[in-house]
Design an enzyme around this catalytic site. Structure first.
Site, PDB file in Angstrom:
ATOM      1  N   ASN A   2      11.347  -9.056   6.886  1.00 25.00           N
ATOM      2  CA  ASN A   2      11.605  -8.372   8.151  1.00 25.00           C
ATOM      3  C   ASN A   2      11.038  -9.226   9.282  1.00 25.00           C
ATOM      4  O   ASN A   2       9.975  -9.830   9.132  1.00 25.00           O
ATOM      5  CB  ASN A   2      10.952  -6.991   8.157  1.00 25.00           C
ATOM      6  CG  ASN A   2      11.567  -6.062   7.118  1.00 25.00           C
ATOM      7  OD1 ASN A   2      12.758  -6.144   6.844  1.00 25.00           O
ATOM      8  ND2 ASN A   2      10.752  -5.195   6.532  1.00 25.00           N
ATOM      9  N   HIS A  53       8.748  -9.276   1.183  1.00 24.83           N
ATOM     10  CA  HIS A  53       8.706  -8.088   0.331  1.00 24.83           C
ATOM     11  C   HIS A  53       9.486  -8.386  -0.952  1.00 24.83           C
ATOM     12  O   HIS A  53      10.579  -8.970  -0.893  1.00 24.83           O
ATOM     13  CB  HIS A  53       9.445  -6.911   0.977  1.00 24.83           C
ATOM     14  CG  HIS A  53       8.808  -6.312   2.179  1.00 24.83           C
ATOM     15  ND1 HIS A  53       8.043  -5.169   2.117  1.00 24.83           N
ATOM     16  CD2 HIS A  53       8.839  -6.672   3.479  1.00 24.83           C
ATOM     17  CE1 HIS A  53       7.642  -4.842   3.348  1.00 24.83           C
ATOM     18  NE2 HIS A  53       8.113  -5.740   4.190  1.00 24.83           N
ATOM     19  N   HIS A  58       5.594 -12.234   5.799  1.00 21.83           N
ATOM     20  CA  HIS A  58       5.479 -11.748   4.420  1.00 21.83           C
ATOM     21  C   HIS A  58       6.862 -11.573   3.818  1.00 21.83           C
ATOM     22  O   HIS A  58       7.800 -11.179   4.508  1.00 21.83           O
ATOM     23  CB  HIS A  58       4.693 -10.439   4.338  1.00 21.83           C
ATOM     24  CG  HIS A  58       5.136  -9.376   5.307  1.00 21.83           C
ATOM     25  ND1 HIS A  58       4.803  -9.407   6.645  1.00 21.83           N
ATOM     26  CD2 HIS A  58       5.899  -8.261   5.142  1.00 21.83           C
ATOM     27  CE1 HIS A  58       5.324  -8.353   7.252  1.00 21.83           C
ATOM     28  NE2 HIS A  58       6.007  -7.646   6.365  1.00 21.83           N
ATOM     29  N   ILE A  64       0.825  -1.213   0.000  1.00 25.55           N
ATOM     30  CA  ILE A  64       0.000   0.000   0.000  1.00 25.55           C
ATOM     31  C   ILE A  64       0.862   1.267   0.000  1.00 25.55           C
ATOM     32  O   ILE A  64       0.409   2.333  -0.429  1.00 25.55           O
ATOM     33  CB  ILE A  64      -0.972  -0.026   1.209  1.00 25.55           C
ATOM     34  CG1 ILE A  64      -2.172   0.870   0.974  1.00 25.55           C
ATOM     35  CG2 ILE A  64      -0.261   0.329   2.504  1.00 25.55           C
ATOM     36  CD1 ILE A  64      -3.325   0.610   1.930  1.00 25.55           C
ATOM     37  N   GLY A 107      12.520  -4.709  11.903  1.00 28.70           N
ATOM     38  CA  GLY A 107      11.642  -3.686  11.321  1.00 28.70           C
ATOM     39  C   GLY A 107      10.279  -4.201  10.910  1.00 28.70           C
ATOM     40  O   GLY A 107       9.589  -3.574  10.104  1.00 28.70           O
ATOM     41  N   GLN A 108       9.859  -5.326  11.481  1.00 31.25           N
ATOM     42  CA  GLN A 108       8.553  -5.880  11.130  1.00 31.25           C
ATOM     43  C   GLN A 108       7.444  -5.053  11.779  1.00 31.25           C
ATOM     44  O   GLN A 108       7.483  -4.802  12.991  1.00 31.25           O
ATOM     45  CB  GLN A 108       8.450  -7.340  11.587  1.00 31.25           C
ATOM     46  CG  GLN A 108       7.157  -8.018  11.177  1.00 31.25           C
ATOM     47  CD  GLN A 108       7.136  -9.507  11.527  1.00 31.25           C
ATOM     48  OE1 GLN A 108       7.999 -10.001  12.259  1.00 31.25           O
ATOM     49  NE2 GLN A 108       6.154 -10.213  11.005  1.00 31.25           N
TER      50      GLN A 108
HETATM   51  P1  AMP Z   1       6.932  -4.867   7.499  1.00 34.42           P
HETATM   52  O1  AMP Z   1       7.346  -3.509   7.988  1.00 34.42           O
HETATM   53  O2  AMP Z   1       8.042  -5.692   6.961  1.00 34.42           O
HETATM   54  O3  AMP Z   1       6.093  -5.585   8.521  1.00 34.42           O
HETATM   55  O4  AMP Z   1       6.022  -4.593   6.224  1.00 34.42           O
HETATM   56  C1  AMP Z   1       4.671  -4.374   6.269  1.00 34.42           C
HETATM   57  C2  AMP Z   1       4.297  -3.803   4.940  1.00 34.42           C
HETATM   58  O5  AMP Z   1       2.898  -3.935   4.787  1.00 34.42           O
HETATM   59  C3  AMP Z   1       4.630  -2.312   4.770  1.00 34.42           C
HETATM   60  O6  AMP Z   1       5.468  -2.140   3.641  1.00 34.42           O
HETATM   61  C4  AMP Z   1       3.265  -1.663   4.579  1.00 34.42           C
HETATM   62  O7  AMP Z   1       3.296  -0.601   3.658  1.00 34.42           O
HETATM   63  C5  AMP Z   1       2.435  -2.827   4.088  1.00 34.42           C
HETATM   64  N1  AMP Z   1       1.015  -2.752   4.359  1.00 34.42           N
HETATM   65  C6  AMP Z   1       0.427  -2.477   5.545  1.00 34.42           C
HETATM   66  N2  AMP Z   1      -0.916  -2.515   5.425  1.00 34.42           N
HETATM   67  C7  AMP Z   1      -1.168  -2.839   4.134  1.00 34.42           C
HETATM   68  C8  AMP Z   1      -2.367  -3.033   3.384  1.00 34.42           C
HETATM   69  N3  AMP Z   1      -3.586  -2.908   3.931  1.00 34.42           N
HETATM   70  N4  AMP Z   1      -2.254  -3.357   2.070  1.00 34.42           N
HETATM   71  C9  AMP Z   1      -1.032  -3.493   1.498  1.00 34.42           C
HETATM   72  N5  AMP Z   1       0.123  -3.323   2.152  1.00 34.42           N
HETATM   73  C10 AMP Z   1       0.059  -3.001   3.458  1.00 34.42           C
END
Ligand code: AMP
Ligand code: ZN
Length: 114
Positions: free
Chosen positions: A87, A102, A100, A31, A93-94
């Protein structure tokens, strides 16, 4: 549904820009993209992070990584490459506690991370 946002996305209860879905895996655009290509590949099953995984998760982890690779190629990163990032917890940095991968590409990324 639990209160995990990525479980909600995997179930279709929370909207997302879906790229791929099968019975075990869901992939969608981040997002807040940090690169021209930035998407996430998740297991549909709630796993908090990579530290929670064990030998029994090897097949699923392999599938996630290979799907991330395949989608990166489909989205144009085959030639230039991409970064595949997991992460984990606070030091990693999670921010979303659902495992997930990236995938970032489409520009030259810096190293090391800050
Ligand atoms: P992390 O910081 O590795 O946990 O990554 C979480 C990621 O999820 C971040 O890059 C956010 O921008 C992304 N994110 C959070 N909420 C959403 C959402 N509703 N749809 C798509 N991406 C999201
Ligand atoms: Zn979840």
């Amino acid at each position: 549904m639990n209160d995990c946002i990525f479980c909600g996305i995997a179930e279709g209860a929370v909207p997302s820009k879906k790229i791929f879905e099968d019975d075990e895996i869901f992939a969608f655009h981040d997002i807040e993209p940090k690169a021209p290509v930035h998407f996430l590949v998740i297991p549909k099953r709630h796993i908090q992070n990579i530290m929670e995984c064990g030998a029994g998760d090897g097949l699923l982890l392999g599938k996630l990584l290979l799907k991330a690779r395949e989608l990166a190629c489909e989205l144009g990163c085959g030639e230039g490459g991409a970064r595949f990032v997991i992460n984990c917890k606070a030091d990693g940095g999670q921010t979303v506690d659902h495992l997930h991968i990236h995938v970032l590409g489409g520009r030259r990324l810096g190293w090391p991370p800050g």
